[in-house]
Design an enzyme around this catalytic site. Sequence first.
Site, PDB file in Angstrom:
ATOM      1  N   GLU B 171       0.799  -1.212   0.000  1.00 23.41           N
ATOM      2  CA  GLU B 171       0.000   0.000   0.000  1.00 23.41           C
ATOM      3  C   GLU B 171       0.834   1.264   0.000  1.00 23.41           C
ATOM      4  O   GLU B 171       0.580   2.198   0.771  1.00 23.41           O
ATOM      5  CB  GLU B 171      -0.975  -0.034   1.184  1.00 23.41           C
ATOM      6  CG  GLU B 171      -2.076  -1.084   0.976  1.00 23.41           C
ATOM      7  CD  GLU B 171      -2.991  -1.248   2.169  1.00 23.41           C
ATOM      8  OE1 GLU B 171      -2.790  -0.536   3.175  1.00 23.41           O
ATOM      9  OE2 GLU B 171      -3.896  -2.099   2.104  1.00 23.41           O
ATOM     10  N   GLU B 414     -13.054  -9.773   8.132  1.00 19.06           N
ATOM     11  CA  GLU B 414     -11.782  -9.148   8.490  1.00 19.06           C
ATOM     12  C   GLU B 414     -11.112 -10.056   9.496  1.00 19.06           C
ATOM     13  O   GLU B 414     -11.701 -10.371  10.529  1.00 19.06           O
ATOM     14  CB  GLU B 414     -12.012  -7.745   9.087  1.00 19.06           C
ATOM     15  CG  GLU B 414     -10.734  -7.072   9.552  1.00 19.06           C
ATOM     16  CD  GLU B 414      -9.669  -7.001   8.471  1.00 19.06           C
ATOM     17  OE1 GLU B 414      -9.935  -6.376   7.432  1.00 19.06           O
ATOM     18  OE2 GLU B 414      -8.569  -7.566   8.667  1.00 19.06           O
ATOM     19  N   HIS B 482      -8.391  -9.037   0.538  1.00 21.16           N
ATOM     20  CA  HIS B 482      -7.642  -7.797   0.707  1.00 21.16           C
ATOM     21  C   HIS B 482      -6.444  -8.014   1.624  1.00 21.16           C
ATOM     22  O   HIS B 482      -6.477  -8.898   2.491  1.00 21.16           O
ATOM     23  CB  HIS B 482      -8.554  -6.704   1.273  1.00 21.16           C
ATOM     24  CG  HIS B 482      -9.450  -6.093   0.243  1.00 21.16           C
ATOM     25  ND1 HIS B 482      -9.658  -4.729   0.142  1.00 21.16           N
ATOM     26  CD2 HIS B 482     -10.164  -6.644  -0.764  1.00 21.16           C
ATOM     27  CE1 HIS B 482     -10.473  -4.484  -0.872  1.00 21.16           C
ATOM     28  NE2 HIS B 482     -10.811  -5.626  -1.427  1.00 21.16           N
ATOM     29  N   GLU B 501      -6.888  -7.041  -3.282  1.00 23.11           N
ATOM     30  CA  GLU B 501      -6.585  -5.626  -3.201  1.00 23.11           C
ATOM     31  C   GLU B 501      -5.098  -5.499  -3.520  1.00 23.11           C
ATOM     32  O   GLU B 501      -4.733  -5.328  -4.660  1.00 23.11           O
ATOM     33  CB  GLU B 501      -6.915  -5.082  -1.819  1.00 23.11           C
ATOM     34  CG  GLU B 501      -6.713  -3.598  -1.666  1.00 23.11           C
ATOM     35  CD  GLU B 501      -6.783  -3.157  -0.203  1.00 23.11           C
ATOM     36  OE1 GLU B 501      -6.221  -3.876   0.654  1.00 23.11           O
ATOM     37  OE2 GLU B 501      -7.383  -2.110   0.076  1.00 23.11           O
ATOM     38  N   GLU B 507      -9.642   3.532  -1.135  1.00 23.25           N
ATOM     39  CA  GLU B 507      -9.702   3.925   0.283  1.00 23.25           C
ATOM     40  C   GLU B 507      -8.614   4.924   0.642  1.00 23.25           C
ATOM     41  O   GLU B 507      -8.815   5.798   1.491  1.00 23.25           O
ATOM     42  CB  GLU B 507      -9.622   2.703   1.190  1.00 23.25           C
ATOM     43  CG  GLU B 507      -8.275   2.023   1.187  1.00 23.25           C
ATOM     44  CD  GLU B 507      -8.241   0.782   2.074  1.00 23.25           C
ATOM     45  OE1 GLU B 507      -9.316   0.346   2.558  1.00 23.25           O
ATOM     46  OE2 GLU B 507      -7.142   0.252   2.293  1.00 23.25           O
TER      47      GLU B 507
END
Lengths: 702, 702
Positions: B171, B414, B482, B501, B507
């Site tokens: 990320e 999650e 993700h 992801e 996001e």
Amino acid sequence: MRKIIVLGLAFNMLTLLVQAQVLVSPDKNLSMKFELKEGVPYYQLTYKKKVVLKPGSLGIEVKDAPSFVDGFTLSDTKTATVDTSWNPVWGEQKTIRNHYNELTVTLTQKAQKDRFIRIRFRLFNDGLGFRYEFPMQDNLNYFIIKEEKTQFALSGDNKAFWLPGDYDTQEYSTVTSNLSEVRGKMKAAVTSNASQHTFSPTGVQTPLMMKSKDGLYINIHEAALVDYSSMSLDLDDKNFVLQAHLTPDAIGDKGNMQAPCQSPWRTILVSDRAGDILESKLILNLNEPTKYKDTSWIKPIKYVGVWWEMITGKSQWSYTDLPAVQLGVTDYSKVKPHGKHGANTKHVKEYIDFAALHHLDAVLVEGWNEGWEDWFGKSKDYVFDFVTPYPDFDVKELHRYAASKGIKIIMHHETSGSVRNYERHLDTAYQFMVDNGYNAVKSGYVGNILPRGEYHYGQWMNNHYLYAITKAAEYKIMVNAHEAVRPTGLSRTYPNLLANEAARGTEYESFGGNNADHTTILPFTRLIGGPMDYTPGIFETRVSAYNPTNKSFVHTTLARQLGLYVTMYSPLQMAADLPETYNKFLDAFKFIEDVAVDWDESKALEAEPGDYITIARKAKGTNNWFVGSTCDENGRMSNIDFKFLDKGKKYIATIYADAKDAHYETNPQAYTIRKVEVTSKSKLAQHCAPGGGYAISLIQKK
Amino acid sequence: MRKIIVLGLAFNMLTLLVQAQVLVSPDKNLSMKFELKEGVPYYQLTYKKKVVLKPGSLGIEVKDAPSFVDGFTLSDTKTATVDTSWNPVWGEQKTIRNHYNELTVTLTQKAQKDRFIRIRFRLFNDGLGFRYEFPMQDNLNYFIIKEEKTQFALSGDNKAFWLPGDYDTQEYSTVTSNLSEVRGKMKAAVTSNASQHTFSPTGVQTPLMMKSKDGLYINIHEAALVDYSSMSLDLDDKNFVLQAHLTPDAIGDKGNMQAPCQSPWRTILVSDRAGDILESKLILNLNEPTKYKDTSWIKPIKYVGVWWEMITGKSQWSYTDLPAVQLGVTDYSKVKPHGKHGANTKHVKEYIDFAALHHLDAVLVEGWNEGWEDWFGKSKDYVFDFVTPYPDFDVKELHRYAASKGIKIIMHHETSGSVRNYERHLDTAYQFMVDNGYNAVKSGYVGNILPRGEYHYGQWMNNHYLYAITKAAEYKIMVNAHEAVRPTGLSRTYPNLLANEAARGTEYESFGGNNADHTTILPFTRLIGGPMDYTPGIFETRVSAYNPTNKSFVHTTLARQLGLYVTMYSPLQMAADLPETYNKFLDAFKFIEDVAVDWDESKALEAEPGDYITIARKAKGTNNWFVGSTCDENGRMSNIDFKFLDKGKKYIATIYADAKDAHYETNPQAYTIRKVEVTSKSKLAQHCAPGGGYAISLIQKK
């Protein structure tokens, strides 16, 4: 009958100004003093005015946050007395008394926004237990333990029966020495193991058994090890202070905690009578009662097994000589077997026949499933699936055959330390057991743990062992876990945990031999936290009789092997030798057939750690008693009375003893059997050979 | 229709003496030379006679045993040609051609008792793939990889679009620079993340996109990452050689292997046309065909979700303000909710209504289950149970309601990186989905991995991700994972893996904003290995409109958001904004309603990494096409033709474009919509705003 007297006394402010708190045991022999000195908590212990522990500090060191080691004030104290009794599902006693005086101190750290912890002390007549508690509060939530800072400040250079401290194994030979000698003897003590990790040149494990110079027997261990890392002890051999040393995780942390939570109980058993240590129920009493609603499916087991023949090398766990296999890919039907596979249908039926003939309960079978060709030392992830048998092991037929004889087969789940793999298969494996008539499993964790970097005794693995046990209970399955963490009394809360290994057992006799005094020590050390699947009953002590290339011999007389069924308490007892050998000594085997595995009463008649142990036990629900004795390499004369028998009753005592010239090395199989009528007034002087002992069944006459 | 021509040629001994082997692509543009020099294997690559890769070495370094890096002789070579085609379950193309020339070399190490490995090279028209193979043999069984020694010896200081190499996250914002500048720009590039671990001041991730000084587009990645550690690249910025760098496990090892086994394919895409990189199917072609017998339950999904409102801070995942909870202990019915819980029954129904009204397929709901109060950053083991809803989320009622409207709810798992906990609950969680009408799950792995010490991209976790996917297939469940490993074409083998992801998605626009050129890069980098759940469709770019305290803005025009549904290929496409916002722009939303998510054909009309991308795709089973375009912060004029349309047919083109004065920062919502009739002969010159783009639907007239 439960009798509870609870006295809750709230101390007034004047008392809080006195920072020292004294707690005495119900019989007043033990006295514990708690004290804050410059904000640091200390405790000390005396027994009949002799020092057991000098002042030692308490605390928990926290990672990346303020620790719980100093800056404390005593903000509250509470005391209570509890005197109740409870009946275990199985055990050495029908009823266990739980009698203690309790002191709980609340310690506040003003500098941490009045963050507080509690330390709860329970003083029994035979020892002290204490634990740290972290109550729910705004200022305390998640924290990581860097190290526990509990000290056990010994009175001096105690004699100790110790194992090298290790994160992965307890399979060392016990060293008997003064604590001052630990450092010099450590190197030789750390013999090689499939998975091991020492942490200090003076590190030792618990349970740690000691005898002080002034004759006190002292044992340090822990109780109720749940969601925490296992404690070892690091010895400061200048000052004879033992420091708690927790087992780290893969990144070096020693505990991931979320308030409200607590540490396990740290336990110190004390007496001037060695037998009190053996008879203590302190550790069980510190564990939570069981929440299992139905425990009728939990039953002690006496068993034989397809096992010792593989341990000695007479046969193999594996089916083929393939250097490696891939489960689901390797087609065993296309591979030539090596012909030495122990766990085949025909052979297992022979064991079932033997078990049925001699009124045993079960047959353990190891090596029944695909994967044994490369199970060991490869760090193999997908090593077993726990449900696929070798081509020569007919699951359904053996289930049918065993059931027709009233015998159970004990399942075997060797995990090879590949724990993610085991958990992935756990439900399927347990369901397979239920579908095929198994209600008990021996599990194993041989080799380094996967996930790599974790240790056998860290918080991560302690969580796993309990997960396997509680899940087993959903399927009404009993568990005998080998290479798992040594027990800490959890069988009270989880009574389907029948036993563990967690020490050198009989198998090591085939790996070079155990010391002749090994079984005079283990009940003072390993057994303090819970039963051991020691697997005694070896009648043919020369391993070469089964496997000519293996020169090991079992350091025991045959008679002593019988005594172990009484001296080595376990609800799970194996007659470990081969039926073909037992068939040569059926008169001696009769004791194994008769001996109980569950008890209403137990008494230590004679005991000295490292020298001898003689125990008497009353078989549950009967008027019959069994006595067992074991001694060291010197041999001895055992002198016991029978005051424990019902007065005015007669008993037929069958005494299985060493012959006059028996010796564990040169003449192990020389034994005598004699029957004598005894009463509670009788006495016995019984010769025990070097590495020997005896066994007695006492059947009350009508 | 499958056409296979396989030519197997065994080279004779004379050829083996020539240690260099040359492989050319079917169209002969690419040429790979393999060579042993002093026992070390090398390979090099040219494209239309331009150097792509100079000679780089190959090999695998082994721990505690001889490595596979030198001492080789070439003992065998085999060549083959394959020309087949196959149809993916879903994708950018209905039919994919698989056409390559193959060279397999067998390399023997005489000094290791003739131990041998193979390296298999496949040369396609658009690139090279190669992998190491470790065949079953007596001299090779278990081995541990210390490091893979593959080199990619670049021709020079290529321009690169790179992310800092990291064991735990992708990320980061892509950095566009020459390779010689990587070292200097690394510090600023490593922005903070919930879980991260860089390994080198010049380490970069794959897919790595580059453009050489002589105009070649080059992409390095891997295909078929199974039972192996993820590869990053460590740059030698003196010589411009990229060295493979695998992700270690908790104890520093980089792979636990058992022969027979292989590495993933290392892939190098090459072309002088940027669009070829986007259109390449090389990575899919190197993956195994699926073994799933039935794939009818796998269907692309267009969805909205209770998600962006939490990402922006308008509402919360959690139900209460408790600082911490304990699942099964905390009684939520007794706690006062904070009133900002997004995932409540009434609100979810609003999304269901919107989805049904606009012919979407599903509604994702995050925050539906107990545990969100302390899910993040606590290294919490038992963090979720995946089956217990908050008190205001009625599972059964929402199932009924959604089903009555023909809508599915997408489950959310999650894991918080607590992977043992997830695996313990996996069967129960999947069965819960089946019982309640869910057939797709978005999973997440936010935060450091438990077991602690493992990394997101190590072999251990790669094994887990695939385990979750294959187990999901048993329940006919589709997966959108993700924070998992970036894809490597495994969707061919496991077509229920719809998307990942594994990069900065939409996001991050709410966490400070993405660069305006972000979406002109991602298809050249992240998307090379497989689809991304990018979640476009933000119409209200000022996050403060939802949460006044969040000053972030989405660096995009509204029109460009529509274009992303075509330029960012995924079988799983979200309309991420809130229905209340879409309701203000229903004319623009019409494109999202109309756009397909599955395609028969795809073409790159214009493309330059970092600058612009324009793609045209034909909707599966129709004669309709969709075009999307995205550009960087400069804006541009896009010039495209429509040669891809059927000749002689007319189409109604609805063009959604930036208004003349649109700008991603100052005027994002200025867009125009116009309808035009077009044919295959038409051309379009379309203005694109800075950070803008456009979208076109082309519906064939009857």
